[in-house]
Motif scaffolding. Structure first.
Motif, PDB file in Angstrom:
ATOM      1  N   LYS A 137      19.901 -21.672  -9.428  1.00 42.91           N
ATOM      2  CA  LYS A 137      19.080 -22.887  -9.465  1.00 42.91           C
ATOM      3  C   LYS A 137      19.910 -24.120  -9.127  1.00 42.91           C
ATOM      4  CE  LYS A 137      16.016 -20.082 -11.298  1.00 42.91           C
ATOM      5  NZ  LYS A 137      16.226 -18.615 -11.235  1.00 42.91           N
ATOM      6  N   ASP A 138      19.278 -25.037  -8.374  1.00 41.73           N
ATOM      7  CA  ASP A 138      19.957 -26.296  -8.092  1.00 41.73           C
ATOM      8  C   ASP A 138      19.623 -27.319  -9.189  1.00 41.73           C
ATOM      9  OD1 ASP A 138      17.461 -27.464  -7.505  1.00 41.73           O
ATOM     10  OD2 ASP A 138      17.616 -26.908  -5.393  1.00 41.73           O
ATOM     11  N   ARG A 164      17.038 -17.704  -4.797  1.00 35.43           N
ATOM     12  CA  ARG A 164      16.239 -18.224  -5.919  1.00 35.43           C
ATOM     13  C   ARG A 164      16.901 -18.024  -7.276  1.00 35.43           C
ATOM     14  NH1 ARG A 164      10.171 -16.277  -5.649  1.00 35.43           N
ATOM     15  NH2 ARG A 164      10.394 -16.887  -7.832  1.00 35.43           N
ATOM     16  N   ARG A 199      16.631 -25.584   2.054  1.00 36.32           N
ATOM     17  CA  ARG A 199      16.468 -24.175   1.638  1.00 36.32           C
ATOM     18  C   ARG A 199      16.089 -23.290   2.828  1.00 36.32           C
ATOM     19  NH1 ARG A 199      12.938 -25.423  -3.798  1.00 36.32           N
ATOM     20  NH2 ARG A 199      14.674 -26.243  -5.031  1.00 36.32           N
ATOM     21  N   TYR A 209       7.884 -24.712 -12.868  1.00 31.98           N
ATOM     22  CA  TYR A 209       9.103 -24.232 -13.519  1.00 31.98           C
ATOM     23  C   TYR A 209       8.813 -23.969 -14.991  1.00 31.98           C
ATOM     24  CZ  TYR A 209      11.732 -24.596  -9.317  1.00 31.98           C
ATOM     25  OH  TYR A 209      12.180 -24.371  -8.041  1.00 31.98           O
ATOM     26  N   ARG A 232       5.388 -17.853  -5.193  1.00 30.51           N
ATOM     27  CA  ARG A 232       6.478 -18.727  -5.596  1.00 30.51           C
ATOM     28  C   ARG A 232       7.571 -18.863  -4.530  1.00 30.51           C
ATOM     29  NH1 ARG A 232       2.778 -19.790  -8.809  1.00 30.51           N
ATOM     30  NH2 ARG A 232       3.155 -20.192 -11.010  1.00 30.51           N
ATOM     31  N   LYS A 254      17.841 -30.011  -9.319  1.00 33.40           N
ATOM     32  CA  LYS A 254      16.433 -30.396  -9.458  1.00 33.40           C
ATOM     33  C   LYS A 254      15.662 -29.322 -10.241  1.00 33.40           C
ATOM     34  CE  LYS A 254      12.560 -32.535  -8.519  1.00 33.40           C
ATOM     35  NZ  LYS A 254      12.209 -33.770  -9.241  1.00 33.40           N
ATOM     36  N   GLU A 255      15.951 -28.080  -9.927  1.00 37.08           N
ATOM     37  CA  GLU A 255      15.262 -26.980 -10.611  1.00 37.08           C
ATOM     38  C   GLU A 255      15.619 -26.953 -12.098  1.00 37.08           C
ATOM     39  OE1 GLU A 255      16.641 -23.910  -7.633  1.00 37.08           O
ATOM     40  OE2 GLU A 255      14.561 -23.277  -7.882  1.00 37.08           O
ATOM     41  N   TYR A 304       8.791 -22.296  -2.946  1.00 37.03           N
ATOM     42  CA  TYR A 304      10.231 -22.608  -2.977  1.00 37.03           C
ATOM     43  C   TYR A 304      10.719 -23.149  -1.631  1.00 37.03           C
ATOM     44  CZ  TYR A 304      15.256 -21.566  -3.641  1.00 37.03           C
ATOM     45  OH  TYR A 304      16.629 -21.633  -3.745  1.00 37.03           O
ATOM     46  N   GLY A 331      12.679 -18.951 -14.079  1.00 36.16           N
ATOM     47  CA  GLY A 331      12.634 -19.971 -13.034  1.00 36.16           C
ATOM     48  C   GLY A 331      11.209 -20.258 -12.631  1.00 36.16           C
ATOM     49  N   LEU A 332      10.920 -20.107 -11.336  1.00 36.98           N
ATOM     50  CA  LEU A 332       9.559 -20.312 -10.841  1.00 36.98           C
ATOM     51  C   LEU A 332       8.629 -19.219 -11.358  1.00 36.98           C
ATOM     52  CD1 LEU A 332      10.162 -21.374  -7.138  1.00 36.98           C
ATOM     53  CD2 LEU A 332       8.936 -22.698  -8.861  1.00 36.98           C
ATOM     54  N   ASP A 351      11.709 -13.959 -13.677  1.00 36.20           N
ATOM     55  CA  ASP A 351      12.030 -14.434 -12.327  1.00 36.20           C
ATOM     56  C   ASP A 351      12.695 -13.335 -11.499  1.00 36.20           C
ATOM     57  OD1 ASP A 351      11.700 -16.552 -10.569  1.00 36.20           O
ATOM     58  OD2 ASP A 351      13.696 -17.365 -10.901  1.00 36.20           O
TER      59      ASP A 351
END
Ligand code: MN
Length: 412
Positions: free
Chosen positions: A171-172, A168, A5, A262, A41, A174-175, A45, A344-345, A349
């Protein structure tokens, strides 16, 4: 993941720039007590670190000459005995993948050195990630910039919020996995609330069942729970949660679990006694169909405003059909928020004005109807993942059909 990132962010940054991102500090609340610490956040990230008073510095001279440094506080043995130990360089390095770990007292000299590359002063840009709210109040990034400006008068301060936001908002994998986990725990919390609901139940009692499930699952609350019965549900951000329901009230629960930062953001509305009245069914059905409409049309290229416009058009027809728009009333009298925001985070978001949805965006879908005169507030909120050609409802497992809610509540 964090290194990747940072690398992506570095490609978007200006040449000859020094970017500073701060973890932040908890402010004092009353006397010597502090509010719980919430890590910035964006800092999280890009580093995976959630400790107070850490600073990430990214330096970019050109595409091939970049540098990343992390500044931490020295370990304090006494503090460790009171509140736990500060992060050690090794641990910070392992989590973030940043090799160059330094102590905070060298932050200013280190930036100064970078800004005098090869002994010549260049037009460096000090960047930060400042939200709308942060720009309105004293800010540590701006304070740092002002200090640097004293001996580097050519420095300019640039806000890179937009660049960070563009990253941000997509999202990937994992997110998405973490958001799904937060939704799963939220689902269990809502089911428990439905199980223990009854005529005349107290709002705070239902809230407590939700909190219990979250604690048991290593989750925090994503935001202050709204648990509103009857008329209280027509106040969008009601969170006193200190009233009790009338026998056949609806209860509107807008809540979410947060798992590794998350968030889920879900709303369900159900009858406290397990049985909808005919009027409640009529109105609930309209909101549910609005929700399904959004789910059917949400896709890349649309904006959240486009989605809301479609809901307004739908309500124009549906509310007129049941006489709610007689005598000059408008849709806005019954529906006074928007249908969607990024998730998101942060619960609301990061986003940019008029930004088009892309695959990987996670948004809420939350149509509602509020009839103060009838003590009825209804909202149904799901979390949607935008895909290549449409969307997936990540919270489809949380029951919302009238028959399903009644069957579940009566079985329990
Ligand atoms: Mn929401």
């Amino acid at each position: 993941m964090y290194a990747k990132r940072r690398k992506q962010l570095l490609t978007m940054l200006e040449q000859y720039s020094v970017t500073v991102l701060m973890a932040g500090k908890a402010p004092y609340s009353i006397g010597d007590a502090k509010y719980p610490f919430q890590v910035n956040r964006s800092f999280y990230y890009y580093t995976g670190l959630d400790r107070e008073n850490l600073v990430l510095v990214l330096v970019k001279l050109d595409e091939n000459t970049t540098k990343e440094m992390l500044f931490i506080e020295p370990y304090d043995e006494l503090l460790a005995k009171w509140v736990g130990g500060r992060i050690r360089p090794k641990q910070a390095r392992e989590i973030s993948g940043i090799e160059d770990i330094r102590y905070l007292d060298s932050l200013l000299p280190s930036i100064g050195t970078e800004m005098n590359f090869n002994g010549r002063a260049v037009d460096f840009v000090l960047c930060g990630d400042l939200t709308k709210q942060e720009l309105d109040q004293p800010n540590a990034t701006v304070d740092l910039f002002n200090k640097i400006k004293e001996y580097q008068p050519q420095a300019v301060c640039t806000n890179i919020y937009d660049k960070i936001c563009l990253m941000r908002m997509v999202k990937d994998e994992k997110e998405i996995e973490l958001i799904k986990k937060a939704i799963e725990v939220t689902q269990e919390g809502i089911a428990t609330m439905m199980k223990y609901s009854h005529a005349n139940v107290w709002e705070n009692e239902l809230e407590a069942y939700f909190d219990f499930v979250l604690k048991c699952k290593q989750c925090d609350k994503a935001f202050t729970t709204i648990c509103a019965t009857g008329k209280n549900a027509t106040i969008l951000h009601y969170n006193d949660n200190n009233q009790y329901a009338k026998t056949d009230d609806l209860v509107l629960c807008d809540l979410g679990a947060s798992y590794q930062y998350y968030n889920a953001d879900i709303t369900r509305t159900f009858p406290v006694n397990g049985k909808f009245t005919n009027r409640q069914k009529q109105l609930y059905d309209i909101v549910l169909r609005a929700s399904k409409l959004v789910e059917a049309i949400a896709k890349p290229g649309m904006t959240t405003k486009d989605l809301n416009d479609e809901v307004l058009k739908f309500y124009e027809v549906e509310l007129a059909a049941i006489g709610l728009l007689d005598n000059g009333a408008t849709v806005k009298d019954y529906y006074y928020h928007n249908v969607s925001h990024m998730l998101g985070l942060e619960v609301h978001d990061v986003t940019l004005p008029d930004v088009k949805l892309k695959p990987g965006c996670v948004i809420t879908n939350e149509p509602g109807l509020y009839l103060e005169d009838e003590d009825i507030g209804i909202r149904i909120e799901d979390d949607l993942l935008i895909t290549g050609d449409g969307c997936i409802n990540l919270s489809a497992g949380i029951i919302r059909e009238i028959e399903d809610i009644e069957a579940f509540m009566n079985k329990n």
